[in-house]
Enzyme design. Structure first.
Site, PDB file in Angstrom:
ATOM      1  N   SER A 129      -0.367   0.213   7.569  1.00  0.00           N
ATOM      2  CA  SER A 129      -0.724  -0.523   6.360  1.00  0.00           C
ATOM      3  C   SER A 129      -0.480   0.311   5.118  1.00  0.00           C
ATOM      4  O   SER A 129      -0.547   1.545   5.153  1.00  0.00           O
ATOM      5  CB  SER A 129      -2.189  -0.948   6.401  1.00  0.00           C
ATOM      6  OG  SER A 129      -3.042   0.174   6.208  1.00  0.00           O
ATOM      7  N   LYS A 130      -0.209  -0.376   4.012  1.00  0.00           N
ATOM      8  CA  LYS A 130       0.001   0.307   2.746  1.00  0.00           C
ATOM      9  C   LYS A 130      -1.247   1.080   2.327  1.00  0.00           C
ATOM     10  O   LYS A 130      -1.151   2.129   1.699  1.00  0.00           O
ATOM     11  CB  LYS A 130       0.376  -0.715   1.660  1.00  0.00           C
ATOM     12  CG  LYS A 130       1.722  -1.390   1.887  1.00  0.00           C
ATOM     13  CD  LYS A 130       2.042  -2.361   0.768  1.00  0.00           C
ATOM     14  CE  LYS A 130       3.425  -2.988   0.979  1.00  0.00           C
ATOM     15  NZ  LYS A 130       3.791  -3.908  -0.109  1.00  0.00           N
ATOM     16  N   ARG A 131      -2.394   0.527   2.668  1.00  0.00           N
ATOM     17  CA  ARG A 131      -3.653   1.136   2.222  1.00  0.00           C
ATOM     18  C   ARG A 131      -3.960   2.423   2.968  1.00  0.00           C
ATOM     19  O   ARG A 131      -4.456   3.383   2.383  1.00  0.00           O
ATOM     20  CB  ARG A 131      -4.784   0.121   2.430  1.00  0.00           C
ATOM     21  CG  ARG A 131      -6.130   0.558   1.877  1.00  0.00           C
ATOM     22  CD  ARG A 131      -7.156  -0.552   2.012  1.00  0.00           C
ATOM     23  NE  ARG A 131      -7.277  -1.016   3.394  1.00  0.00           N
ATOM     24  CZ  ARG A 131      -8.021  -0.421   4.319  1.00  0.00           C
ATOM     25  NH1 ARG A 131      -8.700   0.664   4.017  1.00  0.00           N
ATOM     26  NH2 ARG A 131      -8.089  -0.916   5.545  1.00  0.00           N
TER      27      ARG A 131
END
Length: 476
Positions: free
Chosen positions: A249-251
């Site tokens: 995930s980007k996060r």
């Protein structure tokens, strides 16, 4: 006439190009190239709050860096324009009107507050909330109330199925689906509606996307059915997991950003080779060229098991390409990394290629290679005093003086020529080459570790090498 095989990549410009998106784009691109099809890039920019020009540029830059070139779409045009959803709003409204007139969609005036209350009540009663169809037969338009457009699910019992190229046959009962929202009151289509219209009108024959979209396929198929359209084939790709085995995930995972790998000195050839193996395989082949990807790729060989990010594997592949691609090619790509470190060299500077040849056996990235090259681009050297005391003695400096005079007279420096001088001086002195090479190495680099001595001198360049040798001689 449209191509027999038409596939698309349809990102939302709400951030950088994600590794998962890059893999989806790659698979579609390869399928189109292998089977003589068309690869379409469509921008799903209906998230007006989060879509930005900067994100669009980041996605296009990422695809261009990976050399995943589209046949139709932004900057290219094509027979089914426009390729941005926000420029297709009239089309979405026209088709909504058709569905409402046919009794297959309706305006829903339920407010967010009302829906929230009903959802909370359902949770309280321990059941999953499903829209009750409150506005299904409503004829009036309450004043002052906004509305959305909902799809009217068939009231009879039934099921919807599709044969996924990766997952096989998947079925869902009508009773598990509700009257889902197709369009907001401001005319902005939601995902399940907009993508179906675009895929049909752009004559897409196969839709491949991540497995997280499997459940979206069922309402989309109901929409195809409502319009009387033939749906495309579907291929839902396995997840990509981070090193922690959670969804990439980007996060949480910096590895998710395609362009971060470029900044870190990863080659696009290595990243593509790494990414294609996250969910697809060709026997036990690990190193796969672009030509082989096009020759071998098919969705039937995509597995359903999630791929796990392995940073060591990526570095191994990157070093493979650093060692096997033409040195001149790698030299061109190395230059910006040296420039970032304050050492901008002309594109035709021979030292760039020399650095590649000297360091590609040890460097795993262009960034590492640049770091190894920097000492050879500085003026002056800081000697390791322990190494200098051991190797720059009065006796060894006599040999250094002989080497310095010989190499200074050479009209052209080559590794073979420089090594030959060291060998000749050592033979005349009756000592091993190391007794001559190591004092030269310490004088040139400041320590006892470097590539071969001829290579070290060549990398330093004649003028700077002679300056450093003179500085060492001045000690004696």
């Amino acid at each position: 006439m449209a191509s027999a095989h038409r596939v698309r990549f349809a990102p939302s410009p709400t951030g950088y190009l994600h590794i998962g998106g890059a893999r989806t784009a790659l698979f579609n691109y390869l399928y189109a190239r292998r089977f003589g099809g068309t690869f379409i890039l469509r921008i799903e920019d209906t998230d007006l709050e989060r879509s930005t020009e900067a994100s669009l540029k980041a996605i296009l830059d990422g695809l261009k860096w990976l050399d995943i070139d589209w046949d139709e779409g932004p900057d290219k045009g094509g027979p089914f324009p426009p390729y941005f959803q926000t420029q297709r709003l009239d089309t979405y409204r026209q088709h909504i009107d058709q569905l409402i007139a046919a009794g297959k969609a309706y305006r829903c005036y339920c407010t967010q507050e009302e829906l929230k209350e009903r959802r909370a009540q359902a949770e309280k009663e321990g059941r999953t909330y499903k829209y009750e169809g409150t506005c299904r037969e409503r004829k009036d338009a309450p004043e002052g109330r906004h509305h959305v457009i909902r799809f009217k699910m068939p009231s009879q019992e039934g099921s919807v199925s599709f044969d996924d190229l990766v997952l096989g046959k998947i079925t869902k009962e009508y009773s598990d689906l509700d009257d889902w929202v197709m369009m907001r009151g401001d005319g902005i289509p939601l995902y399940n509606y907009g993508c179906v219209l675009d895929d049909h009108l752009m004559e897409i024959t196969l839709v491949s996307r991540g497995q997280e979209h499997v459940n979206s396929t069922f309402p989309q198929l109901m929409l195809y059915q409502a319009f009387g359209w033939q749906p495309p084939q579907f291929a839902h790709l396995p997840l990509i997991l981070g090193p922690d085995r959670e969804k990439l995930s980007k996060r949480k995972h910096k590895e998710a950003d395609v362009m971060l790998h470029k900044a870190n000195g990863i080659l696009p050839e290595a990243l593509l080779n790494f990414v294609i193996r996250l969910g697809w395989s060709h026997g036990n082949d690990e190193v796969i060229s672009r030509q082989q990807m096009v020759e071998w790729f098919d969705f039937k060989d995509v597995g359903s098991t999630s791929g796990v990010w392995n940073p060591d594997k990526l570095l191994w592949l990157n070093q493979h390409y650093l060692k096997t691609l033409p040195p001149a090619d790698i030299a061109r790509r190395l230059a910006p990394f040296l420039a970032d470190k304050g050492h901008a060299l002309p594109a035709d500077d021979a030292r760039l290629e020399h650095f590649v040849i000297a360091f590609r056996e040890r460097a795993k990235t262009l960034e590492e290679m640049a770091t190894m090259a920097v000492p050879y681009l500085l003026q002056g050297v800081t000697l390791d005093e322990k190494a200098a005391a051991k190797h720059l003695t009065a006796d060894s400096l006599k040999l250094v003086r002989q080497v310095r005079d010989e190499v200074a007279a050479m009209p052209e420096w080559t590794v073979a020529g420089l090594d030959s001088v060291i060998k000749t001086v050592s033979e005349k002195a009756g000592v091993g080459m190391g007794k001559v090479a190591q004092p030269i190495r310490v004088a040139i680099t400041g320590n006892t570790v470097s590539p071969g001595i001829g290579e070290t001198l060549l990398l330093m360049g004649k003028d700077e090498a002679l300056r450093r040798l003179d500085a060492a001689l001045a000690r004696g």
